[in-house]
Enzyme design. Structure first.
Site, short mmCIF file in Angstrom:
data_model
loop_
_atom_site.label_atom_id
_atom_site.label_comp_id
_atom_site.label_asym_id
_atom_site.label_seq_id
_atom_site.Cartn_x
_atom_site.Cartn_y
_atom_site.Cartn_z
N GLY A 223 6.98 -1.95 -20.51
CA GLY A 223 5.75 -1.25 -20.17
C GLY A 223 5.38 -0.21 -21.22
O GLY A 223 5.51 -0.46 -22.42
N GLY A 226 7.95 1.06 -24.13
CA GLY A 226 8.10 0.37 -25.39
C GLY A 226 8.71 -0.99 -25.19
O GLY A 226 8.48 -1.63 -24.17
N GLY A 252 -0.41 -8.16 -22.87
CA GLY A 252 0.77 -8.94 -23.25
C GLY A 252 0.38 -10.12 -24.14
O GLY A 252 1.12 -10.49 -25.06
N ASP A 253 -0.78 -10.70 -23.88
CA ASP A 253 -1.25 -11.83 -24.68
C ASP A 253 -1.69 -11.36 -26.07
O ASP A 253 -1.46 -12.06 -27.06
CB ASP A 253 -2.42 -12.51 -23.97
CG ASP A 253 -2.08 -12.86 -22.52
OD1 ASP A 253 -0.92 -13.25 -22.29
OD2 ASP A 253 -2.95 -12.72 -21.65
#
Lengths: 310, 310
Positions: A223, A226, A252-253
Protein backbone atom coordinates in the site's frame (compact mmCIF):
# COMPACT_ATOMS: atom_id res chain seq x y z
CA UNK A 1 6.15 -4.89 -28.17
CA UNK A 2 4.11 -5.88 -25.12
CA UNK A 3 0.86 -7.87 -25.06
CA UNK A 4 -1.67 -7.38 -22.25
CA UNK A 5 -4.29 -10.06 -21.56
CA UNK A 6 -7.62 -9.14 -19.90
CA UNK A 7 -9.84 -12.19 -19.57
CA UNK A 8 -12.47 -10.35 -17.51
CA UNK A 9 -12.59 -6.95 -19.22
CA UNK A 10 -15.17 -4.32 -18.25
CA UNK A 11 -16.56 -0.95 -19.11
CA UNK A 12 -15.40 1.09 -16.12
CA UNK A 13 -17.81 3.83 -15.06
CA UNK A 14 -16.63 6.46 -12.61
CA UNK A 15 -19.57 8.35 -11.10
CA UNK A 16 -18.72 11.62 -9.37
CA UNK A 17 -21.23 11.72 -6.50
CA UNK A 18 -21.00 14.53 -3.91
CA UNK A 19 -21.87 13.50 -0.34
CA UNK A 20 -22.46 9.83 -1.19
CA UNK A 21 -24.59 8.06 1.41
CA UNK A 22 -26.32 4.70 1.75
CA UNK A 23 -30.13 4.76 1.27
CA UNK A 24 -30.27 8.24 -0.27
CA UNK A 25 -31.01 9.68 -3.73
CA UNK A 26 -28.09 11.47 -5.43
CA UNK A 27 -27.60 13.45 -8.59
CA UNK A 28 -24.20 12.59 -10.04
CA UNK A 29 -22.12 15.56 -11.17
CA UNK A 30 -20.82 13.55 -14.13
CA UNK A 31 -20.07 10.02 -15.28
CA UNK A 32 -16.83 9.04 -17.00
CA UNK A 33 -16.84 5.83 -19.06
CA UNK A 34 -13.60 4.09 -19.88
CA UNK A 35 -12.51 0.72 -21.31
CA UNK A 36 -11.39 -1.27 -18.28
CA UNK A 37 -10.21 -4.45 -16.72
CA UNK A 38 -6.70 -4.63 -15.29
CA UNK A 39 -4.88 -5.58 -18.50
CA UNK A 40 -6.62 -2.79 -20.42
CA UNK A 41 -5.41 -0.33 -17.78
CA UNK A 42 -1.86 -1.68 -18.21
CA UNK A 43 -2.14 -1.20 -21.99
CA UNK A 44 -3.39 2.39 -21.56
CA UNK A 45 -0.36 3.36 -19.44
CA UNK A 46 2.09 1.52 -21.71
CA UNK A 47 0.65 3.40 -24.65
CA UNK A 48 0.95 6.73 -22.77
CA UNK A 49 4.59 5.87 -22.10
CA UNK A 50 5.14 5.41 -25.84
CA UNK A 51 5.52 1.63 -25.78
CA UNK A 52 4.22 -0.46 -28.67
CA UNK A 53 1.38 -2.46 -27.09
CA UNK A 54 -1.59 -4.67 -27.96
CA UNK A 55 -4.52 -5.40 -25.64
CA UNK A 56 -6.20 -8.77 -25.97
CA UNK A 57 -8.77 -10.71 -23.93
CA UNK A 58 -12.53 -11.19 -24.28
CA UNK A 59 -15.15 -8.62 -25.23
CA UNK A 60 -18.80 -9.02 -26.22
CA UNK A 61 -22.07 -7.31 -27.00
CA UNK A 62 -22.84 -3.62 -26.93
CA UNK A 63 -20.30 -2.93 -24.16
CA UNK A 64 -17.65 -4.78 -26.15
CA UNK A 65 -18.35 -2.71 -29.25
CA UNK A 66 -18.21 0.48 -27.21
CA UNK A 67 -14.94 -0.62 -25.64
CA UNK A 68 -13.08 -1.48 -28.83
CA UNK A 69 -14.22 1.78 -30.44
CA UNK A 70 -13.11 3.80 -27.41
CA UNK A 71 -9.70 2.07 -27.38
CA UNK A 72 -9.34 2.82 -31.08
CA UNK A 73 -10.13 6.49 -30.62
CA UNK A 74 -7.67 6.61 -27.70
CA UNK A 75 -5.01 5.15 -30.01
CA UNK A 76 -4.58 1.93 -28.00
CA UNK A 77 -4.21 -1.06 -30.35
CA UNK A 78 -6.35 -4.08 -29.42
CA UNK A 79 -7.15 -7.52 -30.81
CA UNK A 80 -9.85 -9.13 -28.65
CA UNK A 81 -11.69 -12.43 -28.97
CA UNK A 82 -15.42 -11.70 -29.41
CA UNK A 83 -17.72 -13.72 -27.18
CA UNK A 84 -21.45 -14.37 -27.36
CA UNK A 85 -22.23 -12.71 -24.01
CA UNK A 86 -22.10 -9.08 -22.96
CA UNK A 87 -18.96 -7.49 -21.45
CA UNK A 88 -19.63 -6.47 -17.85
CA UNK A 89 -19.67 -3.01 -16.27
CA UNK A 90 -17.78 -1.97 -13.13
CA UNK A 91 -18.75 1.07 -11.08
CA UNK A 92 -16.65 3.40 -8.97
CA UNK A 93 -18.69 5.91 -6.97
CA UNK A 94 -16.31 8.72 -6.17
CA UNK A 95 -17.11 11.19 -3.39
CA UNK A 96 -14.36 13.76 -3.80
CA UNK A 97 -15.47 15.79 -0.75
CA UNK A 98 -15.08 12.86 1.63
CA UNK A 99 -12.31 11.07 -0.29
CA UNK A 100 -14.21 7.80 -0.60
CA UNK A 101 -14.21 5.33 -3.50
CA UNK A 102 -16.98 2.74 -3.49
CA UNK A 103 -16.53 0.02 -6.11
CA UNK A 104 -19.14 -2.39 -7.41
CA UNK A 105 -18.09 -5.08 -9.89
CA UNK A 106 -20.59 -6.89 -12.11
CA UNK A 107 -20.03 -10.63 -12.52
CA UNK A 108 -18.23 -11.37 -15.80
CA UNK A 109 -19.98 -13.05 -18.75
CA UNK A 110 -19.52 -16.79 -19.25
CA UNK A 111 -16.90 -17.72 -21.86
CA UNK A 112 -17.37 -20.87 -23.98
CA UNK A 113 -14.70 -23.52 -24.53
CA UNK A 114 -14.35 -22.52 -28.20
CA UNK A 115 -13.89 -18.86 -27.24
CA UNK A 116 -11.22 -19.84 -24.71
CA UNK A 117 -9.35 -21.83 -27.38
CA UNK A 118 -9.44 -18.81 -29.71
CA UNK A 119 -7.91 -16.72 -26.96
CA UNK A 120 -5.08 -19.18 -26.37
CA UNK A 121 -4.33 -19.18 -30.10
CA UNK A 122 -4.35 -15.38 -30.20
CA UNK A 123 -1.96 -15.12 -27.26
CA UNK A 124 0.36 -17.63 -28.95
CA UNK A 125 0.44 -15.57 -32.16
CA UNK A 126 1.05 -12.23 -30.44
CA UNK A 127 3.59 -13.68 -27.99
CA UNK A 128 5.91 -14.45 -30.90
CA UNK A 129 6.56 -10.76 -31.43
CA UNK A 130 6.29 -9.66 -27.76
CA UNK A 131 9.01 -9.18 -25.16
CA UNK A 132 6.46 -9.40 -22.36
CA UNK A 133 2.94 -10.71 -21.89
CA UNK A 134 1.04 -9.23 -18.93
CA UNK A 135 -1.80 -11.39 -17.57
CA UNK A 136 -3.97 -9.29 -15.27
CA UNK A 137 -7.14 -9.65 -13.26
CA UNK A 138 -9.80 -12.17 -12.38
CA UNK A 139 -11.08 -15.08 -14.47
CA UNK A 140 -14.56 -14.93 -16.01
CA UNK A 141 -16.86 -17.95 -15.60
CA UNK A 142 -16.22 -20.68 -18.18
CA UNK A 143 -12.45 -20.50 -18.56
CA UNK A 144 -10.34 -23.27 -16.97
CA UNK A 145 -9.16 -22.72 -13.36
CA UNK A 146 -5.62 -23.02 -14.68
CA UNK A 147 -6.20 -20.42 -17.43
CA UNK A 148 -3.13 -18.39 -16.49
CA UNK A 149 -1.01 -21.54 -16.22
CA UNK A 150 -1.94 -22.41 -19.82
CA UNK A 151 -1.25 -18.89 -21.07
CA UNK A 152 2.11 -18.79 -19.28
CA UNK A 153 3.10 -22.05 -20.97
CA UNK A 154 1.95 -20.94 -24.43
CA UNK A 155 3.48 -17.46 -24.29
CA UNK A 156 6.79 -18.66 -22.89
CA UNK A 157 7.09 -21.35 -25.59
CA UNK A 158 6.84 -18.48 -28.09
CA UNK A 159 9.70 -16.60 -26.42
CA UNK A 160 7.84 -14.01 -24.31
CA UNK A 161 8.33 -13.42 -20.59
CA UNK A 162 5.04 -13.54 -18.67
CA UNK A 163 3.99 -11.33 -15.76
CA UNK A 164 1.04 -12.30 -13.61
CA UNK A 165 -1.10 -9.90 -11.54
CA UNK A 166 -4.13 -11.66 -10.13
CA UNK A 167 -5.47 -13.09 -6.86
CA UNK A 168 -7.13 -16.07 -5.22
CA UNK A 169 -7.33 -19.38 -7.07
CA UNK A 170 -6.27 -17.84 -10.39
CA UNK A 171 -3.03 -16.73 -8.68
CA UNK A 172 -2.43 -20.09 -7.01
CA UNK A 173 -2.79 -21.94 -10.31
CA UNK A 174 -0.81 -19.38 -12.30
CA UNK A 175 1.88 -19.41 -9.65
CA UNK A 176 2.40 -23.16 -10.14
CA UNK A 177 3.22 -22.48 -13.80
CA UNK A 178 6.17 -20.31 -12.65
CA UNK A 179 5.59 -16.97 -14.37
CA UNK A 180 8.63 -14.76 -15.05
CA UNK A 181 7.35 -12.22 -12.58
CA UNK A 182 4.49 -11.64 -10.19
CA UNK A 183 3.12 -8.61 -8.40
CA UNK A 184 1.09 -9.43 -5.32
CA UNK A 185 -0.07 -7.43 -2.33
CA UNK A 186 0.73 -8.41 1.26
CA UNK A 187 -2.51 -10.32 1.68
CA UNK A 188 -2.01 -12.40 -1.46
CA UNK A 189 1.65 -13.05 -0.54
CA UNK A 190 0.40 -14.19 2.87
CA UNK A 191 -2.05 -16.62 1.25
CA UNK A 192 0.62 -18.11 -1.01
CA UNK A 193 3.02 -18.57 1.93
CA UNK A 194 0.49 -19.44 4.61
CA UNK A 195 1.62 -16.68 6.98
CA UNK A 196 0.83 -13.09 7.94
CA UNK A 197 2.70 -10.45 5.90
CA UNK A 198 2.37 -7.01 7.43
CA UNK A 199 5.60 -5.26 8.50
CA UNK A 200 8.38 -4.09 6.20
CA UNK A 201 10.58 -6.98 7.34
CA UNK A 202 7.81 -9.51 6.69
CA UNK A 203 7.15 -7.99 3.24
CA UNK A 204 10.82 -8.30 2.28
CA UNK A 205 10.96 -11.85 3.66
CA UNK A 206 7.84 -12.76 1.71
CA UNK A 207 9.28 -11.47 -1.57
CA UNK A 208 12.45 -13.48 -0.95
CA UNK A 209 10.53 -16.63 -0.04
CA UNK A 210 8.34 -16.35 -3.14
CA UNK A 211 11.27 -15.76 -5.47
CA UNK A 212 12.83 -19.02 -4.32
CA UNK A 213 9.82 -20.86 -5.75
CA UNK A 214 9.71 -19.22 -9.17
CA UNK A 215 13.29 -18.04 -9.47
CA UNK A 216 12.50 -14.79 -11.30
CA UNK A 217 11.17 -11.41 -10.16
CA UNK A 218 8.71 -10.92 -7.30
CA UNK A 219 7.14 -7.67 -6.14
CA UNK A 220 5.13 -7.52 -2.93
CA UNK A 221 3.23 -4.27 -2.51
CA UNK A 222 2.43 -2.80 0.90
CA UNK A 223 0.00 0.00 0.00
CA UNK A 224 1.17 3.51 0.79
CA UNK A 225 4.05 2.08 2.92
CA UNK A 226 5.86 1.04 -0.22
CA UNK A 227 6.90 -2.30 -1.64
CA UNK A 228 9.55 -5.00 -1.59
CA UNK A 229 11.04 -6.32 -4.83
CA UNK A 230 13.44 -9.15 -5.50
CA UNK A 231 15.01 -8.76 -8.94
CA UNK A 232 17.52 -11.47 -9.75
CA UNK A 233 20.03 -11.47 -6.89
CA UNK A 234 19.03 -8.06 -5.54
CA UNK A 235 16.36 -7.02 -3.06
CA UNK A 236 14.88 -3.49 -2.99
CA UNK A 237 12.56 -1.51 -0.78
CA UNK A 238 10.70 1.29 -2.55
CA UNK A 239 9.08 4.25 -0.78
CA UNK A 240 6.51 6.04 -2.95
CA UNK A 241 5.95 9.81 -3.03
CA UNK A 242 3.27 11.14 -0.69
CA UNK A 243 0.29 12.17 -2.83
CA UNK A 244 -3.29 13.24 -2.16
CA UNK A 245 -5.22 10.31 -3.65
CA UNK A 246 -8.20 11.13 -5.87
CA UNK A 247 -8.95 7.61 -7.13
CA UNK A 248 -6.59 4.67 -6.57
CA UNK A 249 -8.43 2.41 -9.06
CA UNK A 250 -5.87 1.23 -11.64
CA UNK A 251 -2.74 2.28 -9.76
CA UNK A 252 -1.50 -1.31 -9.46
CA UNK A 253 -1.92 -1.63 -13.23
CA UNK A 254 -0.05 1.63 -13.82
CA UNK A 255 2.73 0.20 -11.63
CA UNK A 256 3.00 -2.95 -13.75
CA UNK A 257 2.96 -0.86 -16.95
CA UNK A 258 5.84 1.29 -15.69
CA UNK A 259 7.79 -1.80 -14.69
CA UNK A 260 7.24 -3.50 -18.07
CA UNK A 261 8.01 -0.33 -20.06
CA UNK A 262 11.37 0.07 -18.32
CA UNK A 263 12.17 -3.65 -18.53
CA UNK A 264 11.27 -3.69 -22.23
CA UNK A 265 13.76 -0.84 -22.68
CA UNK A 266 16.42 -2.87 -20.81
CA UNK A 267 16.56 -0.48 -17.86
CA UNK A 268 17.97 -1.73 -14.54
CA UNK A 269 15.71 -3.17 -11.84
CA UNK A 270 16.23 -0.03 -9.80
CA UNK A 271 15.17 2.25 -12.67
CA UNK A 272 12.20 0.03 -13.49
CA UNK A 273 10.97 0.11 -9.89
CA UNK A 274 11.25 3.90 -9.79
CA UNK A 275 9.30 4.38 -13.03
CA UNK A 276 6.67 1.85 -11.94
CA UNK A 277 6.17 3.59 -8.60
CA UNK A 278 5.94 7.03 -10.25
CA UNK A 279 3.31 5.69 -12.67
CA UNK A 280 1.27 4.26 -9.77
CA UNK A 281 1.47 7.60 -7.92
CA UNK A 282 0.48 9.55 -11.06
CA UNK A 283 -2.51 7.25 -11.54
CA UNK A 284 -4.05 7.99 -8.12
CA UNK A 285 -4.02 11.73 -8.88
CA UNK A 286 -6.66 11.29 -11.59
CA UNK A 287 -10.37 10.55 -11.44
CA UNK A 288 -9.97 7.59 -13.81
CA UNK A 289 -7.32 4.96 -14.53
CA UNK A 290 -4.34 6.28 -16.52
CA UNK A 291 -1.42 8.69 -16.26
CA UNK A 292 -0.26 12.13 -17.38
CA UNK A 293 3.31 11.64 -18.58
CA UNK A 294 4.49 14.97 -17.13
CA UNK A 295 3.20 14.03 -13.68
CA UNK A 296 5.15 10.76 -13.93
CA UNK A 297 8.41 12.62 -14.61
CA UNK A 298 7.72 15.02 -11.74
CA UNK A 299 6.92 12.21 -9.30
CA UNK A 300 9.90 10.12 -10.43
CA UNK A 301 12.23 12.43 -8.51
CA UNK A 302 10.35 11.74 -5.30
CA UNK A 303 10.49 7.94 -5.42
CA UNK A 304 13.09 6.40 -3.08
CA UNK A 305 14.55 3.02 -4.10
CA UNK A 306 16.91 1.47 -1.52
CA UNK A 307 18.87 -1.72 -1.97
CA UNK A 308 18.22 -4.05 0.98
CA UNK A 309 21.51 -5.56 2.14
CA UNK A 310 21.58 -8.19 4.85
CA UNK B 1 -55.27 5.04 -25.66
CA UNK B 2 -52.90 6.76 -23.26
CA UNK B 3 -49.69 8.64 -24.14
CA UNK B 4 -46.82 8.88 -21.64
CA UNK B 5 -44.16 11.58 -22.04
CA UNK B 6 -40.64 11.10 -20.62
CA UNK B 7 -38.45 14.08 -21.39
CA UNK B 8 -35.56 12.81 -19.26
CA UNK B 9 -35.60 9.08 -19.98
CA UNK B 10 -32.88 6.77 -18.67
CA UNK B 11 -31.55 3.25 -18.74
CA UNK B 12 -32.31 2.12 -15.20
CA UNK B 13 -29.75 -0.27 -13.75
CA UNK B 14 -30.57 -2.13 -10.55
CA UNK B 15 -27.42 -3.58 -8.97
CA UNK B 16 -28.00 -6.25 -6.33
CA UNK B 17 -25.15 -5.62 -3.86
CA UNK B 18 -25.02 -7.62 -0.61
CA UNK B 19 -23.73 -5.69 2.41
CA UNK B 20 -23.31 -2.39 0.54
CA UNK B 21 -20.91 -0.01 2.29
CA UNK B 22 -19.19 3.29 1.48
CA UNK B 23 -15.47 3.02 0.57
CA UNK B 24 -15.46 -0.74 0.03
CA UNK B 25 -15.14 -3.08 -2.97
CA UNK B 26 -18.22 -5.20 -3.75
CA UNK B 27 -19.06 -7.96 -6.17
CA UNK B 28 -22.62 -7.45 -7.37
CA UNK B 29 -24.78 -10.58 -7.39
CA UNK B 30 -26.48 -9.43 -10.60
CA UNK B 31 -27.42 -6.33 -12.56
CA UNK B 32 -30.87 -5.79 -14.06
CA UNK B 33 -31.16 -3.26 -16.91
CA UNK B 34 -34.51 -1.75 -17.75
CA UNK B 35 -35.83 1.11 -19.90
CA UNK B 36 -36.59 3.87 -17.40
CA UNK B 37 -37.61 7.38 -16.61
CA UNK B 38 -40.92 8.02 -14.87
CA UNK B 39 -43.13 8.10 -17.98
CA UNK B 40 -41.60 4.86 -19.27
CA UNK B 41 -42.44 3.24 -15.93
CA UNK B 42 -46.03 4.48 -16.26
CA UNK B 43 -46.21 3.00 -19.78
CA UNK B 44 -44.88 -0.37 -18.55
CA UNK B 45 -47.59 -0.68 -15.88
CA UNK B 46 -50.34 0.53 -18.24
CA UNK B 47 -49.24 -2.10 -20.72
CA UNK B 48 -49.25 -4.78 -17.99
CA UNK B 49 -52.82 -3.71 -17.11
CA UNK B 50 -53.83 -4.27 -20.74
CA UNK B 51 -54.26 -0.60 -21.66
CA UNK B 52 -53.34 0.58 -25.16
CA UNK B 53 -50.38 2.89 -24.56
CA UNK B 54 -47.57 4.70 -26.35
CA UNK B 55 -44.38 6.00 -24.69
CA UNK B 56 -42.80 9.12 -26.13
CA UNK B 57 -40.05 11.50 -25.03
CA UNK B 58 -36.37 11.79 -25.95
CA UNK B 59 -33.83 9.00 -26.49
CA UNK B 60 -30.36 9.06 -27.99
CA UNK B 61 -27.18 7.14 -28.67
CA UNK B 62 -26.34 3.59 -27.69
CA UNK B 63 -28.52 3.73 -24.57
CA UNK B 64 -31.41 5.02 -26.66
CA UNK B 65 -31.06 2.16 -29.13
CA UNK B 66 -30.91 -0.34 -26.30
CA UNK B 67 -33.98 1.20 -24.68
CA UNK B 68 -36.23 1.20 -27.74
CA UNK B 69 -35.25 -2.40 -28.53
CA UNK B 70 -35.94 -3.48 -24.96
CA UNK B 71 -39.34 -1.76 -24.96
CA UNK B 72 -40.15 -3.47 -28.24
CA UNK B 73 -39.23 -6.90 -26.92
CA UNK B 74 -41.34 -6.19 -23.79
CA UNK B 75 -44.28 -5.36 -26.06
CA UNK B 76 -44.51 -1.70 -24.96
CA UNK B 77 -45.21 0.57 -27.97
CA UNK B 78 -43.02 3.67 -28.17
CA UNK B 79 -42.45 6.59 -30.53
CA UNK B 80 -39.53 8.67 -29.24
CA UNK B 81 -37.78 11.73 -30.65
CA UNK B 82 -34.14 10.84 -31.35
CA UNK B 83 -31.60 13.34 -30.04
CA UNK B 84 -27.94 13.84 -30.86
CA UNK B 85 -26.74 13.14 -27.31
CA UNK B 86 -26.68 9.93 -25.30
CA UNK B 87 -29.57 8.86 -23.04
CA UNK B 88 -28.44 8.85 -19.41
CA UNK B 89 -28.17 5.94 -16.97
CA UNK B 90 -29.63 5.82 -13.46
CA UNK B 91 -28.35 3.43 -10.80
CA UNK B 92 -30.14 1.79 -7.90
CA UNK B 93 -27.82 -0.11 -5.57
CA UNK B 94 -30.05 -2.56 -3.75
CA UNK B 95 -28.86 -4.19 -0.53
CA UNK B 96 -31.60 -6.73 0.12
CA UNK B 97 -30.09 -7.90 3.43
CA UNK B 98 -30.23 -4.43 4.97
CA UNK B 99 -33.24 -3.17 3.01
CA UNK B 100 -31.45 -0.13 1.60
CA UNK B 101 -31.85 1.47 -1.85
CA UNK B 102 -29.15 3.91 -2.88
CA UNK B 103 -29.96 5.84 -6.05
CA UNK B 104 -27.57 7.77 -8.27
CA UNK B 105 -28.97 9.70 -11.25
CA UNK B 106 -26.79 10.79 -14.15
CA UNK B 107 -27.44 14.30 -15.50
CA UNK B 108 -29.65 14.15 -18.61
CA UNK B 109 -28.32 14.94 -22.11
CA UNK B 110 -28.90 18.41 -23.53
CA UNK B 111 -31.82 18.64 -25.95
CA UNK B 112 -31.67 21.10 -28.88
CA UNK B 113 -34.43 23.52 -29.79
CA UNK B 114 -35.20 21.60 -32.99
CA UNK B 115 -35.50 18.35 -31.02
CA UNK B 116 -37.85 20.03 -28.54
CA UNK B 117 -40.07 21.24 -31.41
CA UNK B 118 -40.20 17.71 -32.82
CA UNK B 119 -41.36 16.46 -29.43
CA UNK B 120 -44.14 19.06 -29.19
CA UNK B 121 -45.35 18.06 -32.66
CA UNK B 122 -45.27 14.37 -31.73
CA UNK B 123 -47.27 14.97 -28.54
CA UNK B 124 -49.82 16.96 -30.57
CA UNK B 125 -50.25 14.10 -33.06
CA UNK B 126 -50.61 11.38 -30.43
CA UNK B 127 -52.84 13.49 -28.17
CA UNK B 128 -55.53 13.49 -30.87
CA UNK B 129 -56.17 9.79 -30.29
CA UNK B 130 -55.45 9.72 -26.53
CA UNK B 131 -57.81 10.02 -23.58
CA UNK B 132 -54.92 10.95 -21.28
CA UNK B 133 -51.39 12.25 -21.63
CA UNK B 134 -49.11 11.62 -18.64
CA UNK B 135 -46.15 14.01 -18.28
CA UNK B 136 -43.69 12.56 -15.79
CA UNK B 137 -40.31 13.38 -14.35
CA UNK B 138 -37.60 16.01 -14.52
CA UNK B 139 -36.64 18.21 -17.48
CA UNK B 140 -33.37 17.60 -19.32
CA UNK B 141 -31.09 20.58 -20.03
CA UNK B 142 -32.08 22.51 -23.16
CA UNK B 143 -35.87 22.31 -23.00
CA UNK B 144 -37.80 25.46 -21.96
CA UNK B 145 -38.53 25.92 -18.25
CA UNK B 146 -42.20 25.90 -19.14
CA UNK B 147 -41.92 22.65 -21.13
CA UNK B 148 -44.81 21.00 -19.30
CA UNK B 149 -46.94 24.13 -19.66
CA UNK B 150 -46.49 23.98 -23.42
CA UNK B 151 -47.27 20.27 -23.58
CA UNK B 152 -50.37 20.74 -21.43
CA UNK B 153 -51.63 23.41 -23.82
CA UNK B 154 -50.88 21.40 -26.94
CA UNK B 155 -52.34 18.12 -25.67
CA UNK B 156 -55.47 19.72 -24.28
CA UNK B 157 -56.13 21.57 -27.52
CA UNK B 158 -56.17 18.12 -29.18
CA UNK B 159 -58.75 16.84 -26.71
CA UNK B 160 -56.61 14.87 -24.23
CA UNK B 161 -56.63 15.33 -20.45
CA UNK B 162 -53.12 15.89 -19.06
CA UNK B 163 -51.68 14.55 -15.82
CA UNK B 164 -48.49 15.99 -14.40
CA UNK B 165 -46.08 14.23 -12.03
CA UNK B 166 -42.92 16.24 -11.54
CA UNK B 167 -41.22 18.47 -8.97
CA UNK B 168 -39.41 21.76 -8.40
CA UNK B 169 -39.51 24.44 -11.09
CA UNK B 170 -40.94 22.08 -13.71
CA UNK B 171 -43.91 21.53 -11.41
CA UNK B 172 -44.38 25.23 -10.64
CA UNK B 173 -44.46 26.12 -14.34
CA UNK B 174 -46.60 23.13 -15.29
CA UNK B 175 -48.96 23.94 -12.44
CA UNK B 176 -49.60 27.41 -13.86
CA UNK B 177 -50.85 25.78 -17.07
CA UNK B 178 -53.61 24.07 -15.01
CA UNK B 179 -53.17 20.38 -15.83
CA UNK B 180 -56.24 18.13 -15.49
CA UNK B 181 -54.62 16.33 -12.61
CA UNK B 182 -51.47 16.35 -10.52
CA UNK B 183 -49.87 13.90 -8.16
CA UNK B 184 -47.46 15.50 -5.69
CA UNK B 185 -45.93 14.37 -2.44
CA UNK B 186 -46.28 16.29 0.81
CA UNK B 187 -43.05 18.20 0.29
CA UNK B 188 -43.97 19.35 -3.22
CA UNK B 189 -47.48 20.29 -2.06
CA UNK B 190 -45.85 22.29 0.73
CA UNK B 191 -43.65 24.14 -1.78
CA UNK B 192 -46.61 25.01 -4.00
CA UNK B 193 -48.62 26.29 -1.04
CA UNK B 194 -45.80 27.81 0.98
CA UNK B 195 -46.58 25.84 4.15
CA UNK B 196 -45.62 22.62 5.92
CA UNK B 197 -47.67 19.56 4.93
CA UNK B 198 -47.11 16.67 7.28
CA UNK B 199 -50.15 15.32 9.18
CA UNK B 200 -53.18 13.62 7.63
CA UNK B 201 -55.27 16.76 8.21
CA UNK B 202 -52.63 18.96 6.56
CA UNK B 203 -52.40 16.57 3.62
CA UNK B 204 -56.16 16.66 3.07
CA UNK B 205 -56.20 20.45 3.43
CA UNK B 206 -53.33 20.75 0.93
CA UNK B 207 -55.15 18.64 -1.67
CA UNK B 208 -58.26 20.80 -1.24
CA UNK B 209 -56.30 24.03 -1.46
CA UNK B 210 -54.51 22.87 -4.61
CA UNK B 211 -57.69 21.73 -6.31
CA UNK B 212 -59.17 25.24 -5.90
CA UNK B 213 -56.38 26.52 -8.12
CA UNK B 214 -56.66 24.02 -10.97
CA UNK B 215 -60.23 22.86 -10.47
CA UNK B 216 -59.62 19.25 -11.43
CA UNK B 217 -58.10 16.28 -9.60
CA UNK B 218 -55.29 16.54 -7.05
CA UNK B 219 -53.56 13.69 -5.26
CA UNK B 220 -51.13 14.39 -2.41
CA UNK B 221 -49.15 11.33 -1.36
CA UNK B 222 -47.92 10.84 2.19
CA UNK B 223 -45.57 7.86 1.80
CA UNK B 224 -46.58 4.71 3.65
CA UNK B 225 -49.18 6.72 5.67
CA UNK B 226 -51.41 6.92 2.61
CA UNK B 227 -52.66 9.75 0.46
CA UNK B 228 -55.33 12.41 0.10
CA UNK B 229 -57.24 12.84 -3.17
CA UNK B 230 -59.74 15.42 -4.27
CA UNK B 231 -61.72 14.13 -7.24
CA UNK B 232 -64.35 16.56 -8.44
CA UNK B 233 -66.50 17.38 -5.39
CA UNK B 234 -65.28 14.45 -3.31
CA UNK B 235 -62.31 14.09 -0.99
CA UNK B 236 -60.78 10.69 -0.15
CA UNK B 237 -58.16 9.33 2.19
CA UNK B 238 -56.49 6.12 1.05
CA UNK B 239 -54.61 3.72 3.35
CA UNK B 240 -52.30 1.37 1.42
CA UNK B 241 -51.70 -2.29 2.30
CA UNK B 242 -48.72 -2.99 4.56
CA UNK B 243 -46.05 -4.64 2.44
CA UNK B 244 -42.40 -5.56 2.93
CA UNK B 245 -40.71 -3.17 0.46
CA UNK B 246 -38.02 -4.63 -1.81
CA UNK B 247 -37.48 -1.59 -4.05
CA UNK B 248 -39.80 1.43 -4.04
CA UNK B 249 -38.32 2.89 -7.26
CA UNK B 250 -41.19 3.37 -9.71
CA UNK B 251 -44.06 2.94 -7.24
CA UNK B 252 -45.30 6.51 -7.79
CA UNK B 253 -45.35 5.79 -11.52
CA UNK B 254 -47.25 2.52 -10.94
CA UNK B 255 -49.75 4.56 -8.91
CA UNK B 256 -50.32 7.00 -11.76
CA UNK B 257 -50.64 4.14 -14.24
CA UNK B 258 -53.31 2.46 -12.09
CA UNK B 259 -55.18 5.75 -11.76
CA UNK B 260 -55.07 6.45 -15.49
CA UNK B 261 -56.02 2.88 -16.43
CA UNK B 262 -59.14 3.03 -14.25
CA UNK B 263 -60.00 6.57 -15.36
CA UNK B 264 -59.60 5.58 -19.02
CA UNK B 265 -62.08 2.77 -18.34
CA UNK B 266 -64.51 5.28 -16.79
CA UNK B 267 -64.25 3.78 -13.31
CA UNK B 268 -65.25 5.91 -10.30
CA UNK B 269 -62.69 7.99 -8.42
CA UNK B 270 -62.91 5.52 -5.53
CA UNK B 271 -62.17 2.54 -7.79
CA UNK B 272 -59.36 4.39 -9.55
CA UNK B 273 -57.69 5.27 -6.24
CA UNK B 274 -57.91 1.65 -5.09
CA UNK B 275 -56.37 0.28 -8.29
CA UNK B 276 -53.66 2.96 -8.27
CA UNK B 277 -52.71 2.18 -4.67
CA UNK B 278 -52.65 -1.58 -5.33
CA UNK B 279 -50.37 -0.99 -8.34
CA UNK B 280 -47.99 1.12 -6.21
CA UNK B 281 -47.90 -1.59 -3.53
CA UNK B 282 -47.29 -4.33 -6.11
CA UNK B 283 -44.42 -2.30 -7.58
CA UNK B 284 -42.46 -2.14 -4.31
CA UNK B 285 -42.53 -5.94 -4.00
CA UNK B 286 -40.27 -6.31 -7.05
CA UNK B 287 -36.57 -5.63 -7.56
CA UNK B 288 -37.31 -3.42 -10.57
CA UNK B 289 -40.07 -1.02 -11.64
CA UNK B 290 -43.24 -2.77 -12.80
CA UNK B 291 -46.08 -4.98 -11.54
CA UNK B 292 -47.31 -8.55 -11.53
CA UNK B 293 -51.01 -8.35 -12.36
CA UNK B 294 -51.95 -11.13 -9.93
CA UNK B 295 -50.27 -9.30 -7.05
CA UNK B 296 -52.26 -6.19 -7.93
CA UNK B 297 -55.56 -8.10 -7.67
CA UNK B 298 -54.49 -9.64 -4.35
CA UNK B 299 -53.42 -6.28 -2.91
CA UNK B 300 -56.54 -4.52 -4.17
CA UNK B 301 -58.57 -6.19 -1.39
CA UNK B 302 -56.32 -4.69 1.24
CA UNK B 303 -56.54 -1.05 0.09
CA UNK B 304 -58.86 1.12 2.24
CA UNK B 305 -60.47 4.12 0.53
CA UNK B 306 -62.52 6.36 2.85
CA UNK B 307 -64.59 9.33 1.82
CA UNK B 308 -63.61 12.37 3.89
CA UNK B 309 -66.74 14.17 5.04
CA UNK B 310 -66.50 17.41 6.94
Amino acid sequence: MILTVTLNSAVDQTWIVPDFRIHAIHRSRRVIRQPGGKGVNVARVLSALGINVCATGFVGGQNGRWMTKALESDGIPSDFVWIGKETRTCLTLLDLDHGTQTEVLEPGPTVSEAEWKQLVAKVATWAEQSSFVACSGSLPPGVPENAYGELIGVARSRGAAVWLDTSGKALQHGWSARPDGIKVNQEEAGHLLGKVVSSRAETIAAARALVRDIGQTVIVTAGSQGLAAVVGEETFWVTPPTVQAVNPVGSGDAFLAGWLAASHQKKSGEEALALATACAAANVLRETAGIEKQQVWALLKEVRVEKVID
